[in-house]
Write a protein that holds these residues in place. Structure first.
Motif, PDB file in Angstrom:
ATOM      1  N   GLU A  17      18.530  60.547  58.019  1.00 56.97           N
ATOM      2  CA  GLU A  17      18.372  62.039  57.356  1.00 56.97           C
ATOM      3  C   GLU A  17      18.037  62.025  56.075  1.00 56.97           C
ATOM      4  N   SER A  18      18.621  61.253  55.110  1.00 57.66           N
ATOM      5  CA  SER A  18      18.388  61.187  53.858  1.00 57.66           C
ATOM      6  C   SER A  18      17.269  60.640  53.323  1.00 57.66           C
ATOM      7  N   SER A  19      16.692  59.755  54.310  1.00 60.38           N
ATOM      8  CA  SER A  19      15.053  59.196  54.026  1.00 60.38           C
ATOM      9  C   SER A  19      13.796  60.205  54.509  1.00 60.38           C
ATOM     10  N   ILE A  20      14.277  61.396  55.057  1.00 61.34           N
ATOM     11  CA  ILE A  20      13.113  62.161  55.453  1.00 61.34           C
ATOM     12  C   ILE A  20      12.678  62.803  54.142  1.00 61.34           C
ATOM     13  N   GLY A  57      16.348  77.353  73.078  1.00 63.75           N
ATOM     14  CA  GLY A  57      17.456  77.615  74.028  1.00 63.75           C
ATOM     15  C   GLY A  57      18.748  76.760  74.105  1.00 63.75           C
ATOM     16  N   THR A  58      19.196  76.156  75.090  1.00 66.62           N
ATOM     17  CA  THR A  58      20.472  75.694  75.377  1.00 66.62           C
ATOM     18  C   THR A  58      20.562  74.215  74.379  1.00 66.62           C
ATOM     19  N   THR A  59      19.460  73.892  73.798  1.00 62.58           N
ATOM     20  CA  THR A  59      19.362  72.569  73.013  1.00 62.58           C
ATOM     21  C   THR A  59      19.109  72.692  71.611  1.00 62.58           C
ATOM     22  N   ARG A  60      19.366  74.028  71.459  1.00 57.35           N
ATOM     23  CA  ARG A  60      19.083  74.680  69.881  1.00 57.35           C
ATOM     24  C   ARG A  60      20.326  74.362  68.860  1.00 57.35           C
ATOM     25  N   VAL A  61      20.222  73.376  67.637  1.00 58.10           N
ATOM     26  CA  VAL A  61      20.962  73.038  67.064  1.00 58.10           C
ATOM     27  C   VAL A  61      20.851  73.425  65.406  1.00 58.10           C
ATOM     28  N   PRO A  62      21.863  74.253  64.963  1.00 62.39           N
ATOM     29  CA  PRO A  62      21.410  74.656  63.445  1.00 62.39           C
ATOM     30  C   PRO A  62      21.433  73.437  62.500  1.00 62.39           C
ATOM     31  N   VAL A  63      20.594  73.766  61.378  1.00 59.70           N
ATOM     32  CA  VAL A  63      20.437  72.765  60.328  1.00 59.70           C
ATOM     33  C   VAL A  63      21.262  73.201  59.148  1.00 59.70           C
ATOM     34  N   GLY A  64      21.805  72.248  58.313  1.00 58.94           N
ATOM     35  CA  GLY A  64      22.422  72.540  57.370  1.00 58.94           C
ATOM     36  C   GLY A  64      22.140  71.774  56.048  1.00 58.94           C
ATOM     37  N   VAL A  65      22.608  71.856  54.837  1.00 56.29           N
ATOM     38  CA  VAL A  65      22.357  71.175  53.646  1.00 56.29           C
ATOM     39  C   VAL A  65      23.778  70.211  53.499  1.00 56.29           C
ATOM     40  N   VAL A  66      23.398  68.877  53.537  1.00 52.02           N
ATOM     41  CA  VAL A  66      24.615  67.770  53.002  1.00 52.02           C
ATOM     42  C   VAL A  66      24.326  67.637  51.434  1.00 52.02           C
ATOM     43  N   ARG A  67      25.311  67.609  50.845  1.00 57.41           N
ATOM     44  CA  ARG A  67      25.456  67.254  49.322  1.00 57.41           C
ATOM     45  C   ARG A  67      26.316  66.058  49.114  1.00 57.41           C
ATOM     46  N   TYR A  78      23.905  70.363  62.746  1.00 57.77           N
ATOM     47  CA  TYR A  78      25.370  70.634  62.800  1.00 57.77           C
ATOM     48  C   TYR A  78      25.563  71.187  64.182  1.00 57.77           C
ATOM     49  N   ALA A  79      26.188  70.481  64.951  1.00 56.29           N
ATOM     50  CA  ALA A  79      26.545  70.913  66.375  1.00 56.29           C
ATOM     51  C   ALA A  79      27.795  70.807  66.688  1.00 56.29           C
ATOM     52  N   ASP A  80      28.450  71.709  67.476  1.00 54.08           N
ATOM     53  CA  ASP A  80      29.974  71.421  67.863  1.00 54.08           C
ATOM     54  C   ASP A  80      30.695  71.235  66.786  1.00 54.08           C
ATOM     55  N   TRP A  83      28.548  66.950  61.787  1.00 51.50           N
ATOM     56  CA  TRP A  83      26.917  66.764  61.538  1.00 51.50           C
ATOM     57  C   TRP A  83      26.596  65.769  62.555  1.00 51.50           C
ATOM     58  N   THR A  84      25.233  66.045  63.202  1.00 47.56           N
ATOM     59  CA  THR A  84      24.681  65.154  63.869  1.00 47.56           C
ATOM     60  C   THR A  84      23.446  64.577  63.363  1.00 47.56           C
ATOM     61  N   ASN A  85      22.715  63.977  64.171  1.00 43.75           N
ATOM     62  CA  ASN A  85      21.336  63.461  63.813  1.00 43.75           C
ATOM     63  C   ASN A  85      20.198  63.628  64.426  1.00 43.75           C
ATOM     64  N   ASN A  86      20.085  64.946  64.890  1.00 43.26           N
ATOM     65  CA  ASN A  86      18.816  65.400  65.707  1.00 43.26           C
ATOM     66  C   ASN A  86      17.664  65.305  65.019  1.00 43.26           C
ATOM     67  N   LEU A  87      17.484  65.449  63.583  1.00 44.64           N
ATOM     68  CA  LEU A  87      16.399  65.531  62.823  1.00 44.64           C
ATOM     69  C   LEU A  87      15.761  63.995  63.010  1.00 44.64           C
ATOM     70  N   VAL A  88      16.467  62.955  63.130  1.00 43.86           N
ATOM     71  CA  VAL A  88      15.840  61.637  63.071  1.00 43.86           C
ATOM     72  C   VAL A  88      15.137  61.346  64.346  1.00 43.86           C
ATOM     73  N   ASN A  89      15.567  62.179  65.481  1.00 48.18           N
ATOM     74  CA  ASN A  89      14.920  61.732  66.788  1.00 48.18           C
ATOM     75  C   ASN A  89      13.630  62.923  66.947  1.00 48.18           C
ATOM     76  N   LEU A  90      13.165  63.452  65.747  1.00 46.94           N
ATOM     77  CA  LEU A  90      12.234  64.175  66.093  1.00 46.94           C
ATOM     78  C   LEU A  90      10.854  63.380  66.053  1.00 46.94           C
ATOM     79  N   PRO A  91       9.860  63.919  66.546  1.00 52.52           N
ATOM     80  CA  PRO A  91       8.489  63.467  66.055  1.00 52.52           C
ATOM     81  C   PRO A  91       8.103  63.135  64.837  1.00 52.52           C
TER      82      PRO A  91
END
Length: 93
Positions: A17-20, A57-67, A78-80, A83-91
């Protein structure tokens, strides 16, 4: 305004996430699309009306800022209650 992040661009070979460095997004309300660099997206999310998510839909996960204690702030999903890594799995683009 809330946007859905659909693609990411990494600044090197490390995929964290930090290298995006860039985010591609769509506004689901009006279909508008755009690209923003990491500092711009951090500022957007920290603004009064800024919000982002990944998925729909049901796979929607909010995005937050990490400092982190050291280094620049970055985005992460940020899910459940954790912090999770959904962004790294995007195209990539």
């Amino acid at each position: 305004m809330a946007v859905q992040i659909t693609h990411v661009r990494f600044g090197g070979t490390t995929r964290t996430e930090s290298s995006i460095v860039m985010y591609r997004w769509v506004n689901p309300t009006n279909g508008k699309t755009g690209d923003n660099d990491k500092p711009s997206m951090v500022a957007f999310l920290e603004g009064k009306d800024g919000a982002a998510h990944v998925g729909a839909g049901t796979t929607r996960v909010p995005v937050g800022v990490v400092r982190p204690d050291s280094g620049a702030p970055y985005l992460r999903t940020y899910a459940d209650g954790k912090w999770t890594n959904n962004l790294v799995n995007l195209p990539t683009f």
